[in-house]
Motif scaffolding. Structure first.
Motif, mmCIF file in Angstrom:
data_model
loop_
_atom_site.group_PDB
_atom_site.id
_atom_site.type_symbol
_atom_site.label_atom_id
_atom_site.label_comp_id
_atom_site.label_asym_id
_atom_site.label_seq_id
_atom_site.Cartn_x
_atom_site.Cartn_y
_atom_site.Cartn_z
ATOM 1 N N GLY A 37 -15.242 0.401 -6.723
ATOM 2 C CA GLY A 37 -14.276 0.339 -7.802
ATOM 3 C C GLY A 37 -13.182 -0.657 -7.478
ATOM 4 O O GLY A 37 -13.159 -1.276 -6.406
ATOM 5 N N ASP A 38 -12.282 -0.794 -8.407
ATOM 6 C CA ASP A 38 -11.201 -1.760 -8.291
ATOM 7 C C ASP A 38 -10.086 -1.217 -7.388
ATOM 8 O O ASP A 38 -9.503 -0.166 -7.673
ATOM 9 N N LEU A 39 -9.795 -1.937 -6.305
ATOM 10 C CA LEU A 39 -8.767 -1.500 -5.356
ATOM 11 C C LEU A 39 -7.399 -1.388 -6.023
ATOM 12 O O LEU A 39 -6.639 -0.460 -5.743
ATOM 13 N N ALA A 40 -7.066 -2.306 -6.925
ATOM 14 C CA ALA A 40 -5.779 -2.241 -7.623
ATOM 15 C C ALA A 40 -5.689 -0.976 -8.471
ATOM 16 O O ALA A 40 -4.629 -0.344 -8.559
ATOM 17 N N SER A 41 -6.796 -0.562 -9.071
ATOM 18 C CA SER A 41 -6.836 0.668 -9.857
ATOM 19 C C SER A 41 -6.602 1.882 -8.953
ATOM 20 O O SER A 41 -5.837 2.794 -9.293
ATOM 21 N N ALA A 42 -7.242 1.886 -7.799
ATOM 22 C CA ALA A 42 -7.054 2.981 -6.842
ATOM 23 C C ALA A 42 -5.606 3.032 -6.360
ATOM 24 O O ALA A 42 -4.998 4.110 -6.271
ATOM 25 N N ALA A 43 -5.035 1.878 -6.048
ATOM 26 C CA ALA A 43 -3.640 1.822 -5.578
ATOM 27 C C ALA A 43 -2.678 2.329 -6.652
ATOM 28 O O ALA A 43 -1.720 3.043 -6.350
ATOM 29 N N ALA A 44 -2.958 1.998 -7.894
ATOM 30 C CA ALA A 44 -2.108 2.476 -8.993
ATOM 31 C C ALA A 44 -2.174 3.991 -9.104
ATOM 32 O O ALA A 44 -1.154 4.654 -9.343
ATOM 33 N N MET A 45 -3.361 4.566 -8.911
ATOM 34 C CA MET A 45 -3.495 6.022 -8.956
ATOM 35 C C MET A 45 -2.667 6.681 -7.856
ATOM 36 O O MET A 45 -2.046 7.722 -8.074
ATOM 37 N N VAL A 46 -2.638 6.074 -6.680
ATOM 38 C CA VAL A 46 -1.837 6.607 -5.569
ATOM 39 C C VAL A 46 -0.358 6.482 -5.897
ATOM 40 O O VAL A 46 0.409 7.444 -5.747
ATOM 41 N N ARG A 47 0.076 5.313 -6.362
ATOM 42 C CA ARG A 47 1.490 5.112 -6.707
ATOM 43 C C ARG A 47 1.969 6.081 -7.779
ATOM 44 O O ARG A 47 3.091 6.562 -7.743
ATOM 45 N N GLU A 48 1.097 6.385 -8.735
ATOM 46 C CA GLU A 48 1.459 7.253 -9.854
ATOM 47 C C GLU A 48 1.267 8.733 -9.546
ATOM 48 O O GLU A 48 1.485 9.582 -10.404
#
Length: 108
Positions: A37-48
């Motif tokens: 999957g998209d690393l930026a998408s995963a990072a956004a889920m963690v940030r949120e």
């Protein structure tokens, strides 16, 4: 996050395993386990707060087998079948959270 050794094949490619089907572009392996999957998408889920950083495991390299090769290596004792727990951990992932992904093969 720690990057685990995944095997001698695949060069410096990094694989991400996780329990979050909401990561853009990920592929379902089985209930509660997704590949890539998209690393930026995963990072956004963690940030949120929708996921915990510890929910994501990274592996550099991989092992490629020809058809039937893995079964033969298991029969010879070079690999030990293992598993992982699909278990809620309160990370915001609900029933999709997991722990204990295997990071090492059996055998010597």
């Amino acid at each position: 996050s720690t990057v685990f050794y995944g095997g001698p094949d695949g060069g410096w490619n990094v694989t991400m395993l996780h329990p979050h089907g909401g990561v853009a572009g990920c592929v379902r392996v089985r209930d509660g386990l997704y590949y890539g999957g998209d690393l930026a998408s995963a990072a956004a889920m963690v940030r949120e707060g929708e996921a915990a950083a510890a929910d994501f495991c990274f592996y550099r390299g991989r092992i490629d087998w020809q058809p039937g090769q893995l079964a033969g290596e298991c029969e010879m004792g070079e690999w030990v079948a293992g598993g992982w727990d699909v278990n809620p951990r309160g990370s915001g992932g609900g029933d999709d959270s997991f722990h204990g992904l295997p990071s090492h093969s059996g055998g010597d």
